[in-house]
Scaffold this active site. Structure first.
Site, PDB file in Angstrom:
ATOM      1  N   ASP A   1      22.545  36.393 -40.522  1.00 58.68           N
ATOM      2  CA  ASP A   1      22.171  35.343 -41.495  1.00 58.68           C
ATOM      3  C   ASP A   1      21.411  35.981 -42.649  1.00 58.68           C
ATOM      4  O   ASP A   1      20.199  35.975 -42.647  1.00 58.68           O
ATOM      5  CB  ASP A   1      21.328  34.279 -40.774  1.00 58.68           C
ATOM      6  CG  ASP A   1      21.057  33.067 -41.644  1.00 58.68           C
ATOM      7  OD1 ASP A   1      21.748  32.911 -42.665  1.00 58.68           O
ATOM      8  OD2 ASP A   1      20.157  32.281 -41.298  1.00 58.68           O
TER       9      ASP A   1
ATOM     10  N   HIS B   1      24.546  34.422 -48.588  1.00 56.67           N
ATOM     11  CA  HIS B   1      23.239  34.481 -49.259  1.00 56.67           C
ATOM     12  C   HIS B   1      22.508  35.774 -48.928  1.00 56.67           C
ATOM     13  O   HIS B   1      22.553  36.274 -47.812  1.00 56.67           O
ATOM     14  CB  HIS B   1      22.381  33.251 -48.966  1.00 56.67           C
ATOM     15  CG  HIS B   1      22.043  33.005 -47.530  1.00 56.67           C
ATOM     16  ND1 HIS B   1      20.955  33.578 -46.920  1.00 56.67           N
ATOM     17  CD2 HIS B   1      22.629  32.228 -46.588  1.00 56.67           C
ATOM     18  CE1 HIS B   1      20.894  33.152 -45.663  1.00 56.67           C
ATOM     19  NE2 HIS B   1      21.898  32.345 -45.427  1.00 56.67           N
TER      20      HIS B   1
ATOM     21  N   GLU C   1      18.707  30.876 -50.178  1.00 52.76           N
ATOM     22  CA  GLU C   1      19.335  29.743 -49.475  1.00 52.76           C
ATOM     23  C   GLU C   1      18.327  29.121 -48.523  1.00 52.76           C
ATOM     24  O   GLU C   1      18.261  27.908 -48.356  1.00 52.76           O
ATOM     25  CB  GLU C   1      20.557  30.251 -48.684  1.00 52.76           C
ATOM     26  CG  GLU C   1      21.398  29.150 -48.059  1.00 52.76           C
ATOM     27  CD  GLU C   1      21.001  28.808 -46.631  1.00 52.76           C
ATOM     28  OE1 GLU C   1      21.564  27.856 -46.082  1.00 52.76           O
ATOM     29  OE2 GLU C   1      20.121  29.474 -46.066  1.00 52.76           O
ATOM     30  N   GLU C   2      17.540  29.997 -47.874  1.00 44.55           N
ATOM     31  CA  GLU C   2      16.760  29.571 -46.712  1.00 44.55           C
ATOM     32  C   GLU C   2      15.695  28.527 -47.008  1.00 44.55           C
ATOM     33  O   GLU C   2      15.421  27.673 -46.184  1.00 44.55           O
ATOM     34  CB  GLU C   2      16.132  30.787 -46.022  1.00 44.55           C
ATOM     35  CG  GLU C   2      17.135  31.747 -45.393  1.00 44.55           C
ATOM     36  CD  GLU C   2      17.891  31.137 -44.219  1.00 44.55           C
ATOM     37  OE1 GLU C   2      17.654  29.970 -43.870  1.00 44.55           O
ATOM     38  OE2 GLU C   2      18.747  31.851 -43.650  1.00 44.55           O
TER      39      GLU C   2
ATOM     40  N   HIS D   1      17.334  33.006 -37.311  1.00 41.25           N
ATOM     41  CA  HIS D   1      15.946  32.873 -37.781  1.00 41.25           C
ATOM     42  C   HIS D   1      14.907  33.479 -36.831  1.00 41.25           C
ATOM     43  O   HIS D   1      13.751  33.064 -36.844  1.00 41.25           O
ATOM     44  CB  HIS D   1      15.579  31.399 -38.050  1.00 41.25           C
ATOM     45  CG  HIS D   1      16.367  30.768 -39.151  1.00 41.25           C
ATOM     46  ND1 HIS D   1      16.142  29.487 -39.586  1.00 41.25           N
ATOM     47  CD2 HIS D   1      17.387  31.244 -39.919  1.00 41.25           C
ATOM     48  CE1 HIS D   1      16.978  29.192 -40.568  1.00 41.25           C
ATOM     49  NE2 HIS D   1      17.763  30.239 -40.788  1.00 41.25           N
TER      50      HIS D   1
ATOM     51  N   ASP E   1      28.588  31.645 -43.895  1.00 37.56           N
ATOM     52  CA  ASP E   1      27.160  31.581 -43.546  1.00 37.56           C
ATOM     53  C   ASP E   1      26.947  30.986 -42.150  1.00 37.56           C
ATOM     54  O   ASP E   1      26.129  30.098 -41.968  1.00 37.56           O
ATOM     55  CB  ASP E   1      26.391  30.779 -44.610  1.00 37.56           C
ATOM     56  CG  ASP E   1      24.883  30.786 -44.349  1.00 37.56           C
ATOM     57  OD1 ASP E   1      24.410  31.680 -43.621  1.00 37.56           O
ATOM     58  OD2 ASP E   1      24.191  29.889 -44.852  1.00 37.56           O
TER      59      ASP E   1
HETATM   60 ZN   LIG Z   1      22.261  31.374 -43.665  1.00 39.44          ZN
END
Ligand SMILES: [Zn+2]
Length: 475
Positions: free
Chosen positions: A293, A281, A327-328, A427, A355
């Site tokens: 990510d 993503h 995606e998040e 994140h 991912d």
């Molecule tokens: Zn991800």
């Protein structure tokens, strides 16, 4: 028109193969090419160059934010420069969310600042913030069991802990608190929500991520404390006096945004309408640069496709790389792809998304029809020298962005990355390029290139058809 080919097929095919369904086969010559591609990948830096370029020249890519379009334009230009036969975009619409600032502090009994990040889709606090007493719970279940009277007018705090594991399964604990905790706390009358970050580190950097308010529930401000700050709050609570916290968030929903999935294709030489699909993503959370990510996920699959593009001839089927949108905040890109392609899902013969960072792949699983199991085992044998084990007893849905596509019937193959380090940085502001080990990144490309090539060359399908995998359980 339909009878004649069937009669011909009956004449040419052994009756036993018909009774059991057609067995999918992989030719020795294709295995030899896949082994060469695999070994070439271990010396190729396309994945690194892609990941370095996207994270340096675009940086953070919050869905619907200022870098959303910039990221897509960057990827489109890169796909074209790498020699894909076809590059296009498919629109994805979703609610946008903005982060402006956040602040938290213990007001009493031990005044001091706390390191905090708002959760995606959290509303802001009123100007001046919310100041209220903390009510703490060790787990999501404890919050669930709480008497609403204990929460009314308070700030709920959940301190669930995660341990670093190769399969990353503790993320299920942390993400449940983050996604469902604020909605549940609001239903019980809390005015705001804090959690111990869904992470395995002890850095003073909070882990953001999406939260979700159920229909009819009043959204309340929700934020993550870094792990050391969560432990500090718990120590303050352990003194037995009420602890008051002030939380000030300036963030919130910001209308609708239309972004896009960006798709690149190598056109197949014999069955161009059928394809193997892989990707990652394009969006990321905003504190870091979204390297693990998930710039690396697109980089890995782009690196694999580029090696196949360099072969003297295109494989039989097409190969697609998808840079999924948003995606998040709720798999919007994956769901849009599934909706757009559900009617011809049988053409998506197999799919695998990357991912879970960029560390080495240690395990392969697949959800395919029984007659394709031998073919999957042959693919697994090509991956074995990379240190990848095949677990034939677990499903492999193909990854987060492909979960919606799998749910409508695409066969899936999962290449499980070692997640031991991943949830320390996931994140956070620490999701940056330096966390990627080029050697492990190349191992990922080696696995993807072999899978992609063999899926595109296989004689027979992997079972993709509408509703084929409706009974698959979560990985
Ligand atoms: Zn991800």
């Amino acid at each position: 028109m339909r009878l004649l080919p069937l009669v011909l097929a009956l004449c040419l095919t052994a009756p036993v193969a018909f009774a059991a369904g057609k067995t999918t086969r992989i030719a020795d010559a294709d295995v030899a090419v896949a082994e060469q591609l695999r070994d070439r990948a271990l010396k190729d830096d396309t994945a690194w160059d892609f990941t370095e370029g996207l994270t340096t020249e675009v940086g953070p890519r919050l869905a619907g934010g200022p870098n959303d379009l910039k990221g897509r334009e960057w990827v489109i230009a890169k796909f074209k420069a790498l020699g894909f036969d076809k590059v296009w975009s498919e629109p994805v619409t979703y609610p946008a969310w903005v982060r402006r600032s956040e602040h938290a502090e213990i007001v009493a009994p031990f005044p001091q600042p706390l390191s905090v990040l708002a959760l995606g889709h959290s509303p802001g606090t009123p100007a001046g913030g919310i100041t209220a007493e903390i009510v703490a719970f060790p787990s999501f279940d404890a919050l669930k069991a709480a008497d609403p009277a204990s929460l009314r007018g308070k700030i709920a705090y959940v301190g669930a802990r995660m341990v670093a594991r190769q399969d990353g399964k503790d993320y299920g604990i942390g993400s449940t608190v983050r996604v469902a905790g604020p909605s549940l706390a609001s239903q019980k009358g809390a005015v705001a929500f804090l959690l111990r970050s869904a992470g395995t580190d002890h850095e003073r950097l909070p882990h953001t991520g999406i939260t979700h308010f159920e229909d009819g529930v009043t959204p309340i401000p929700a934020a993550a404390l870094s792990v050391p700050d969560a432990e500090q709050l718990e120590r303050a609570l352990s003194r037995g006096k009420p602890v008051t916290v002030k939380l000030a968030l300036d963030c919130g929903m910001d209308g609708e945004y239309t972004g896009a999935n960006v798709i690149a294709e190598l056109r197949g030489s014999k069955k161009p309408d059928e394809y193997f699909v892989m990707g990652g993503h394009l969006d990321s959370w905003d504190p870091g640069t979204g390297a693990i990510d998930d710039a690396a996920g697109i980089g890995i699959t782009v690196g694999a496709a580029k090696l196949i593009a360099e072969l003297p001839q295109r494989p039989a089927r097409s190969i697609r790389v998808v840079a999924f949108a948003n995606e998040e905040s709720g798999l919007y890109g994956g769901k849009a792809y599934a909706a757009a392609h559900a009617k011809d899902i049988a053409k998506a013969v197999l799919g695998s998304e990357s991912d879970a960072g960029a560390d080495r792949i240690y395990k392969m699983t697949a959800s395919v029809k029984p007659e394709a199991r031998d073919a999957i085992a042959r693919i697994a044998a090509v991956l074995k020298p990379l240190g990848i084990d095949y677990d034939a007893n677990q499903p492999g849905q193909g990854g987060s962005d492909l979960s919606a596509v799998h749910a409508v019937g695409m066969a899936g193959l999962s290449l499980h990355q070692d997640a031991t380090r991943y949830f320390a940085w996931h994140h956070t502001a620490n999701d940056t390029l330096d966390k990627i080990d080029p050697e492990q990144l190349r191992q990922n490309v080696a696995a993807y290139v072999a899978v992609a090539y063999l899926a595109a060359q296989a004689d027979g399908d992997f079972g993709s058809k509408p509703g084929a995998f409706a009974k698959d359980k979560d990985e």
